[in-house]
Motif scaffolding. Structure first.
Motif, PDB file in Angstrom:
ATOM      1  N   PHE A   1       0.805  -1.218   0.000  1.00 35.08           N
ATOM      2  CA  PHE A   1       0.000   0.000   0.000  1.00 35.08           C
ATOM      3  C   PHE A   1       0.842   1.274   0.000  1.00 35.08           C
ATOM      4  CE2 PHE A   1      -2.966  -3.203   1.506  1.00 35.08           C
ATOM      5  CZ  PHE A   1      -4.073  -2.926   0.702  1.00 35.08           C
ATOM      6  N   ALA A   2       2.086   1.166  -0.423  1.00 34.59           N
ATOM      7  CA  ALA A   2       2.943   2.353  -0.477  1.00 34.59           C
ATOM      8  C   ALA A   2       2.402   3.401  -1.445  1.00 34.59           C
ATOM      9  CB  ALA A   2       4.362   1.949  -0.881  1.00 34.59           C
ATOM     10  N   ILE A   3       1.738   2.964  -2.502  1.00 30.45           N
ATOM     11  CA  ILE A   3       1.211   3.890  -3.504  1.00 30.45           C
ATOM     12  C   ILE A   3      -0.074   4.581  -3.038  1.00 30.45           C
ATOM     13  CG2 ILE A   3       0.238   4.038  -5.843  1.00 30.45           C
ATOM     14  CD1 ILE A   3       2.079   1.835  -6.706  1.00 30.45           C
ATOM     15  N   ALA A   4      -0.855   3.926  -2.157  1.00 25.12           N
ATOM     16  CA  ALA A   4      -2.184   4.424  -1.792  1.00 25.12           C
ATOM     17  C   ALA A   4      -2.205   5.888  -1.338  1.00 25.12           C
ATOM     18  CB  ALA A   4      -2.809   3.514  -0.725  1.00 25.12           C
ATOM     19  N   PRO A   5      -1.320   6.313  -0.413  1.00 27.37           N
ATOM     20  CA  PRO A   5      -1.384   7.720   0.008  1.00 27.37           C
ATOM     21  C   PRO A   5      -0.904   8.704  -1.060  1.00 27.37           C
ATOM     22  CG  PRO A   5       0.466   6.629   1.064  1.00 27.37           C
ATOM     23  CD  PRO A   5      -0.328   5.558   0.373  1.00 27.37           C
ATOM     24  N   LEU A   6      -0.287   8.188  -2.127  1.00 26.83           N
ATOM     25  CA  LEU A   6       0.203   9.052  -3.202  1.00 26.83           C
ATOM     26  C   LEU A   6      -0.838   9.244  -4.307  1.00 26.83           C
ATOM     27  CD1 LEU A   6       3.771   7.467  -3.611  1.00 26.83           C
ATOM     28  CD2 LEU A   6       3.074   9.324  -2.084  1.00 26.83           C
ATOM     29  N   LEU A   7      -1.933   8.480  -4.258  1.00 31.16           N
ATOM     30  CA  LEU A   7      -2.920   8.521  -5.331  1.00 31.16           C
ATOM     31  C   LEU A   7      -3.561   9.898  -5.541  1.00 31.16           C
ATOM     32  CD1 LEU A   7      -4.680   5.044  -4.907  1.00 31.16           C
ATOM     33  CD2 LEU A   7      -3.107   5.760  -6.721  1.00 31.16           C
ATOM     34  N   PRO A   8      -3.820  10.680  -4.482  1.00 35.58           N
ATOM     35  CA  PRO A   8      -4.359  12.019  -4.739  1.00 35.58           C
ATOM     36  C   PRO A   8      -3.443  12.887  -5.596  1.00 35.58           C
ATOM     37  CG  PRO A   8      -4.714  11.412  -2.441  1.00 35.58           C
ATOM     38  CD  PRO A   8      -3.815  10.360  -3.033  1.00 35.58           C
ATOM     39  N   VAL A   9      -2.136  12.602  -5.563  1.00 35.93           N
ATOM     40  CA  VAL A   9      -1.184  13.337  -6.399  1.00 35.93           C
ATOM     41  C   VAL A   9      -1.088  12.701  -7.780  1.00 35.93           C
ATOM     42  CG1 VAL A   9       1.224  14.027  -6.670  1.00 35.93           C
ATOM     43  CG2 VAL A   9       0.145  14.105  -4.414  1.00 35.93           C
ATOM     44  N   ILE A  10      -1.024  11.380  -7.817  1.00 35.30           N
ATOM     45  CA  ILE A  10      -0.885  10.661  -9.084  1.00 35.30           C
ATOM     46  C   ILE A  10      -2.086  10.901  -9.996  1.00 35.30           C
ATOM     47  CG2 ILE A  10      -0.692   8.360 -10.114  1.00 35.30           C
ATOM     48  CD1 ILE A  10       0.815   7.460  -7.630  1.00 35.30           C
ATOM     49  N   ARG A  11      -3.276  11.083  -9.425  1.00 36.84           N
ATOM     50  CA  ARG A  11      -4.478  11.236 -10.241  1.00 36.84           C
ATOM     51  C   ARG A  11      -4.603  12.634 -10.857  1.00 36.84           C
ATOM     52  NH1 ARG A  11     -10.081  11.379  -7.043  1.00 36.84           N
ATOM     53  NH2 ARG A  11     -10.700  11.714  -9.212  1.00 36.84           N
ATOM     54  N   LYS A  12      -3.777  13.588 -10.454  1.00 34.54           N
ATOM     55  CA  LYS A  12      -3.879  14.968 -10.945  1.00 34.54           C
ATOM     56  C   LYS A  12      -3.584  15.060 -12.445  1.00 34.54           C
ATOM     57  CE  LYS A  12      -2.819  17.422  -6.637  1.00 34.54           C
ATOM     58  NZ  LYS A  12      -1.888  18.375  -5.967  1.00 34.54           N
ATOM     59  N   PRO A  13      -3.987  16.137 -13.097  1.00 37.81           N
ATOM     60  CA  PRO A  13      -3.680  16.330 -14.527  1.00 37.81           C
ATOM     61  C   PRO A  13      -2.174  16.296 -14.779  1.00 37.81           C
ATOM     62  CG  PRO A  13      -5.334  17.901 -13.810  1.00 37.81           C
ATOM     63  CD  PRO A  13      -4.829  17.233 -12.568  1.00 37.81           C
ATOM     64  N   ILE A  14      -1.794  16.006 -15.995  1.00 41.33           N
ATOM     65  CA  ILE A  14      -0.384  15.874 -16.356  1.00 41.33           C
ATOM     66  C   ILE A  14       0.386  17.161 -16.077  1.00 41.33           C
ATOM     67  CG2 ILE A  14       1.212  15.511 -18.287  1.00 41.33           C
ATOM     68  CD1 ILE A  14      -0.900  13.672 -19.533  1.00 41.33           C
ATOM     69  N   GLU A  15      -0.228  18.296 -16.345  1.00 43.07           N
ATOM     70  CA  GLU A  15       0.466  19.573 -16.131  1.00 43.07           C
ATOM     71  C   GLU A  15       0.723  19.857 -14.644  1.00 43.07           C
ATOM     72  OE1 GLU A  15      -3.944  20.391 -17.031  1.00 43.07           O
ATOM     73  OE2 GLU A  15      -2.290  19.166 -17.845  1.00 43.07           O
ATOM     74  N   GLU A  16       0.042  19.124 -13.756  1.00 42.22           N
ATOM     75  CA  GLU A  16       0.242  19.294 -12.317  1.00 42.22           C
ATOM     76  C   GLU A  16       1.097  18.186 -11.713  1.00 42.22           C
ATOM     77  OE1 GLU A  16      -3.340  20.045 -10.126  1.00 42.22           O
ATOM     78  OE2 GLU A  16      -4.237  21.213 -11.765  1.00 42.22           O
TER      79      GLU A  16
ATOM     80  N   GLN B   1     -11.598  14.329  -0.062  1.00 42.49           N
ATOM     81  CA  GLN B   1     -12.807  14.756  -0.774  1.00 42.49           C
ATOM     82  C   GLN B   1     -13.935  15.167   0.174  1.00 42.49           C
ATOM     83  OE1 GLN B   1     -13.623  11.362  -3.274  1.00 42.49           O
ATOM     84  NE2 GLN B   1     -12.125  11.982  -4.824  1.00 42.49           N
ATOM     85  N   ARG B   2     -14.107  14.434   1.276  1.00 46.56           N
ATOM     86  CA  ARG B   2     -15.236  14.704   2.174  1.00 46.56           C
ATOM     87  C   ARG B   2     -14.961  15.877   3.115  1.00 46.56           C
ATOM     88  NH1 ARG B   2     -19.450  11.487   4.435  1.00 46.56           N
ATOM     89  NH2 ARG B   2     -20.759  12.908   5.654  1.00 46.56           N
ATOM     90  N   PHE B   3     -13.716  15.972   3.607  1.00 47.84           N
ATOM     91  CA  PHE B   3     -13.415  16.993   4.606  1.00 47.84           C
ATOM     92  C   PHE B   3     -12.332  17.984   4.145  1.00 47.84           C
ATOM     93  CE2 PHE B   3     -14.990  13.287   7.025  1.00 47.84           C
ATOM     94  CZ  PHE B   3     -16.087  13.870   7.632  1.00 47.84           C
ATOM     95  N   ASP B   4     -12.018  17.945   2.845  1.00 48.67           N
ATOM     96  CA  ASP B   4     -11.114  18.927   2.239  1.00 48.67           C
ATOM     97  C   ASP B   4      -9.753  18.972   2.926  1.00 48.67           C
ATOM     98  OD1 ASP B   4     -10.538  20.783   0.268  1.00 48.67           O
ATOM     99  OD2 ASP B   4     -11.088  22.496   1.538  1.00 48.67           O
ATOM    100  N   GLN B   5      -9.185  17.794   3.216  1.00 48.91           N
ATOM    101  CA  GLN B   5      -7.875  17.716   3.849  1.00 48.91           C
ATOM    102  C   GLN B   5      -6.768  17.719   2.790  1.00 48.91           C
ATOM    103  OE1 GLN B   5      -7.374  17.414   7.526  1.00 48.91           O
ATOM    104  NE2 GLN B   5      -9.354  18.365   7.079  1.00 48.91           N
ATOM    105  N   THR B   6      -5.555  18.123   3.183  1.00 51.51           N
ATOM    106  CA  THR B   6      -4.399  18.022   2.287  1.00 51.51           C
ATOM    107  C   THR B   6      -3.989  16.566   2.169  1.00 51.51           C
ATOM    108  OG1 THR B   6      -2.803  18.249   4.087  1.00 51.51           O
ATOM    109  CG2 THR B   6      -3.594  20.288   3.054  1.00 51.51           C
ATOM    110  N   VAL B   7      -3.134  16.263   1.193  1.00 49.97           N
ATOM    111  CA  VAL B   7      -2.661  14.888   1.024  1.00 49.97           C
ATOM    112  C   VAL B   7      -1.948  14.400   2.275  1.00 49.97           C
ATOM    113  CG1 VAL B   7      -1.081  13.411  -0.272  1.00 49.97           C
ATOM    114  CG2 VAL B   7      -2.486  15.085  -1.486  1.00 49.97           C
ATOM    115  N   ALA B   8      -1.054  15.234   2.819  1.00 47.34           N
ATOM    116  CA  ALA B   8      -0.306  14.847   4.018  1.00 47.34           C
ATOM    117  C   ALA B   8      -1.248  14.670   5.207  1.00 47.34           C
ATOM    118  CB  ALA B   8       0.757  15.891   4.332  1.00 47.34           C
ATOM    119  N   GLY B   9      -2.198  15.591   5.366  1.00 50.07           N
ATOM    120  CA  GLY B   9      -3.135  15.499   6.488  1.00 50.07           C
ATOM    121  C   GLY B   9      -4.044  14.291   6.380  1.00 50.07           C
TER     122      GLY B   9
END
Length: 493
Positions: A61-76, A294-302
């Motif tokens: 599950f090393a990738i799981a917490p990185l998914l909010p970043v990985i799913r972003k548009p290519i330019e981001e 998505q539900r509570f508008d937290q940052t990736v780290a939070g």
């Protein structure tokens, strides 16, 4: 202070004395657990089993917490993924493990857990290190499928401690190593999402950070896999290869072992129930960080830090589940274990409905702590029952039941992929409640169930300690039946 117990010198075995009290009627399995000891064979195997599974879970599950970043548009800095594509990769991460868990059970019966644990750990580390090569949804799904194969080390973990400890303490032993191993799911959320990824990001671009950070757990996992093979033992009396060579252990048919385990209805009832506790945990490992973003508008780290709480409960919760199961067994026999098991699943189902309707961040966190504790206690309780179902083929049964956890995760993952999040939680909660009712139909030969059956005199004497212990061992060697005799001979040729 550990005591040294002589075990007799007539029999050919690797160790003539042990640092724990053992039961010679149960193949020199330990009758106690001393957590601060690391000596071979019993406690060395205990610690290697949970450390190996912990690391495999971390990689898984090393990738799981990185998914909010990985799913972003290519330019981001991401690869532009949809919700459905994210959940497809989540499903693939547990899909491959189902097949491997079915295989690992009889393979453990035949070859032992030590080598399989090391090989799987090394194998899962390779695709983890290749995370940086992902460039679209398809490659992400394929990569996570192969990383997920390492999740099958759970079967090795549970088999290994069942091979080292008697049935009377196997519930506690299995729960502790399983829980501490599952803890990797919480630690990886915290370490990868809150510490390592921000650290890498401080010195490079966002894209380069998520593409390189998974190399760290991959390197650790690979070298630990090699180490485990060389510093531990398969069984109290030594390694399977030497035991077979010395004639102290006959050859085992993996086919006969699997068939015996799979033909028992109790195996499949526990398969469903494990899917409704461990399957829920795997689903939460994949979904929690994204849910809090998505539900509570937290940052990736939070969000990663909050999501890690679910896994951190494994530090004690699964152990409590197995420990209480052993204690009620000492008072009421198998019926006590089943009452505990069914009660936990019903409570878990109710908590899922409550958690899904939480509208405040603080309330959701508190509910998640309670919810997670009950989920993991149910996992520990399940594997307090497994060694009793059919002792000679416990490896195969552990594999089938373990696969149930992944099947549950796939089914619940499909629900989250196709349905509104709230409805998906409702579906999951309803399934868990129904699985709790199935406890009434578990009926193990020689043991009293919830609705019928009686404990045999031998079983009563064993759990009440009023007579000689049962002669059958937790993991007796299954004798090959006539249909597979030629198959076994072919394997040896």
């Amino acid at each position: 202070m550990s005591t040294t117990v002589a075990s007799g010198e007539a029999e050919i075995k690797k160790y003539q004395t042990y640092s724990l009290n053992v039961d010679p009627n149960q193949d020199d399995k330990a009758t106690e657990i001393k957590l601060c000891i690391f000596k071979r064979p019993h406690m060395r195997a205990f610690h290697c089993s949970w450390m190996g599974f912990f690391t495999a879970f971390f990689i898984w599950f090393a990738i799981a917490p990185l998914l909010p970043v990985i799913r972003k548009p290519i330019e981001e800095g991401g690869i532009d993924l949809t919700k459905q594509q994210i959940w497809t990769s989540n499903i693939c991460s547990v899909l491959g493990t189902i097949f491997m868990r079915f295989i690992n059970g009889p393979m453990c019966d035949k070859f032992g857990a030590r080598i399989l644990m090391g090989v799987l750990l090394c194998g899962a580390s390779i695709p983890c290190a290749l995370t940086g090569l992902v460039n679209d949804a398809t490659s992400l799904a394929i990569l996570r499928f192969f990383i997920g194969l390492g999740g099958s080390t759970f079967v090795c973990c549970q088999f290994w401690t069942s091979r080292m400890f008697t049935k009377e303490v196997a519930g506690t032993a299995n729960a502790l190593v399983g829980g501490w191993g599952n803890l990797g799911g919480g630690v990886t959320q915290l370490v990868m999402g809150t510490f390592l990824f921000p650290a890498f990001q401080s010195g490079m671009s966002v894209e380069m950070a998520w593409r390189t950070v998974c190399i760290v757990p991959a390197v650790v996992g690979f070298f630990l896999g090699i180490l485990i093979i060389f510093i531990s033992d398969d069984a109290p009396k030594g390694n399977y290869k030497e035991m077979k060579k010395n004639g102290t252990m006959p050859e085992i048919s993996a086919a006969a072992s699997f068939r015996s385990g799979a033909m028992n209805i109790n195996t499949w009832l526990l398969f469903i129930q494990y899917g409704c506790c461990f399957g829920v945990e795997l689903t939460m490992n994949n979904a929690a960080a994204m849910y809090f973003v998505q539900r509570f508008d937290q940052t990736v780290a939070g969000a990663a830090a909050i999501a890690s709480i679910f896994g951190w409960m494994n530090l004690f919760a699964r152990g409590i589940g197995g420990y209480v199961s052993d204690k009620v067994n000492a008072k009421m026999g198998m019926r006590g274990r089943l009452i505990w098991q069914g009660g936990l699943l019903v409570i878990e189902g109710v908590l899922i409905f409550i958690f899904a309707n939480s509208n405040s961040l603080a309330g959701a966190i508190v509910l998640m702590v309670i919810f997670s504790t009950v989920v993991q206690a149910a996992e520990g309780s399940t594997y307090g029952i497994v060694p009793y179902v059919n002792p000679p083929v416990t490896g195969s049964i552990a594999g089938v039941v373990g696969a149930g956890g992944n099947v549950g995760a796939v089914c619940f993952g499909l629900g989250f992929r196709q349905m509104d999040t709230l409805k998906a939680f409702y579906l999951m909660g309803g399934c868990v409640l129904a699985s709790g009712i199935l406890t009434a139909f578990v009926s193990i030969k020689g043991h009293r169930g919830l609705l019928w059956g009686q404990d045999s005199e031998e079983v009563i004497a064993a759990y009440k300690k009023t007579g000689a212990p049962a002669a059958a061992t937790t993991l007796q060697v299954p004798e090959p039946d006539a249909e597979v005799e030629e198959e076994v001979e072919g394997d040896n040729a």
